[in-house]
Design a protein around this motif. Structure first.
Motif, short mmCIF file in Angstrom:
data_model
loop_
_atom_site.label_atom_id
_atom_site.label_comp_id
_atom_site.label_asym_id
_atom_site.label_seq_id
_atom_site.Cartn_x
_atom_site.Cartn_y
_atom_site.Cartn_z
N PHE A 26 54.03 68.38 -0.90
CA PHE A 26 55.26 67.84 -0.33
C PHE A 26 55.15 67.88 1.19
CE2 PHE A 26 59.33 68.51 1.69
CZ PHE A 26 60.24 67.74 1.00
N GLU A 27 55.47 66.77 1.82
CA GLU A 27 55.47 66.69 3.29
C GLU A 27 56.62 65.80 3.73
OE1 GLU A 27 51.74 65.22 4.79
OE2 GLU A 27 52.40 65.24 6.88
N TRP A 28 57.38 66.26 4.71
CA TRP A 28 58.39 65.41 5.33
C TRP A 28 57.72 64.71 6.51
CZ3 TRP A 28 62.03 67.10 9.72
CH2 TRP A 28 62.84 66.03 10.10
N GLU A 29 57.76 63.38 6.50
CA GLU A 29 57.03 62.64 7.53
C GLU A 29 57.62 62.87 8.92
OE1 GLU A 29 56.48 58.55 6.39
OE2 GLU A 29 55.47 59.09 4.52
N GLY A 30 58.87 63.34 8.97
CA GLY A 30 59.50 63.65 10.25
C GLY A 30 58.87 64.86 10.94
N MET A 31 58.17 65.68 10.17
CA MET A 31 57.43 66.81 10.74
C MET A 31 56.03 66.78 10.13
SD MET A 31 58.30 70.87 10.82
CE MET A 31 59.99 70.72 11.41
N PRO A 32 55.22 65.79 10.55
CA PRO A 32 53.96 65.56 9.85
C PRO A 32 53.01 66.73 9.95
CG PRO A 32 54.09 64.22 11.85
CD PRO A 32 55.43 64.88 11.67
N ARG A 33 52.17 66.85 8.95
CA ARG A 33 51.12 67.87 8.87
C ARG A 33 51.64 69.24 8.49
NH1 ARG A 33 46.54 66.26 13.31
NH2 ARG A 33 46.81 64.01 13.12
N HIS A 34 52.89 69.34 8.13
CA HIS A 34 53.43 70.57 7.58
C HIS A 34 53.63 70.32 6.10
CE1 HIS A 34 54.26 72.42 11.58
NE2 HIS A 34 54.22 71.14 11.92
N VAL A 35 52.78 70.90 5.31
CA VAL A 35 52.72 70.57 3.89
C VAL A 35 53.08 71.81 3.09
CG1 VAL A 35 51.20 69.69 2.06
CG2 VAL A 35 50.84 68.96 4.44
N CYS A 36 53.75 71.63 1.97
CA CYS A 36 53.91 72.77 1.05
C CYS A 36 53.47 72.40 -0.35
CB CYS A 36 55.33 73.34 1.09
SG CYS A 36 56.59 72.28 0.40
N LEU A 37 53.22 73.43 -1.13
CA LEU A 37 52.82 73.27 -2.54
C LEU A 37 54.02 73.62 -3.39
CD1 LEU A 37 50.33 72.84 -4.50
CD2 LEU A 37 50.18 75.33 -4.58
#
Lengths: 160, 160
Positions: free
Chosen positions: B97-108
């Protein structure tokens, strides 16, 4: 032949879901990145040298799947699989990881590559679904193999 | 019309990489699972009711990608994306899951469904790459919306 194993730090704080391996490799970011996304290069460092590595599936694109098989001297197979979330060339790879021997225990792996004095700082982070998973992985070879993996990655990257 | 919002627990221990939402929904596992993997059902509970939901991409298979857009009353777009690691029907879904508004911050994210007295226990866990990411997500609506999301999921699942 001179080999140079980079200083490697493995961090797994007690009670945390995270484990990270950090090393500075004497090669450009481009070479370190290529060693992660070119299948033939990857197989040269992915596993300890005593294991045979076979790639079943490897598609380094967002949503691409990968599945890699290791074989020990007895022919016992160890299978690993995951999917790529995204790849930023020469900078970052985010993917999932699961050992089929312990199915349904998945971690999120982030590899980052940064320019530093001496080459490329590689940070290989994994975050797990539970501390038990993290501890189990750390003690079943991950911690022990971390410097070996970085040494082999270094050798491949420096050869490019 | 009687609606029933299930008791919802949101857990985010200080300093941990994890956040979890837990609720017991008065519907069978099959219905709760369908609400996660059938696109039309998913759009009915995925976002708070004041947001419009549009699915750009949704392929609930291992390696399948998803991308979902939310629009507020002003038409501002919020885009989210990820890939599915695996899906075990009626039991479990693992995805990134990634919010494109804060790219490169991903969670599982791991959603599990279990039979319990009263219906299906849903555990929606997310593990992040950093505590800062986890805290940022918790305080930017995740914690607050968790009961709303479970209430809406419950309504959809109970309608099936």
């Amino acid at each position: 032949v001179t080999t140079s194993a980079p200083e490697t730090t493995f961090i797994a704080e007690p009670g945390s879901l995270e484990g990270s391996t950090i090393a500075v490799i004497d090669a450009p970011r481009e070479a370190v990145y290529r060693a992660h996304v070119e299948q033939e290069l990857l197989t040269r460092w992915w596993a300890p040298p005593e294991l045979e590595v076979k790639v079943d599936e490897f598609d380094p694109t967002p949503g691409g799947r990968w599945r890699i098989l290791n074989y020990d001297a007895d022919g016992t197979e160890y299978a690993f699989k995951g999917v790529f979330h995204d790849l930023v060339p020469n900078e970052r790879i985010v993917q999932t990881f699961e050992w089929e021997g312990m199915p349904r225990h998945v971690c999120l792996q982030t590899a980052t590559f940064e320019d530093v004095d001496g080459g490329t700082k590689v940070t290989a982070q994994a975050v797990f679904q539970s501390v038990e998973d993290r501890d189990g992985m750390a003690e079943s070879g991950w911690r022990e193999q971390a410097p070996v993996g970085m040494a082999n990655l270094s050798e491949v990257a420096r050869s490019l």
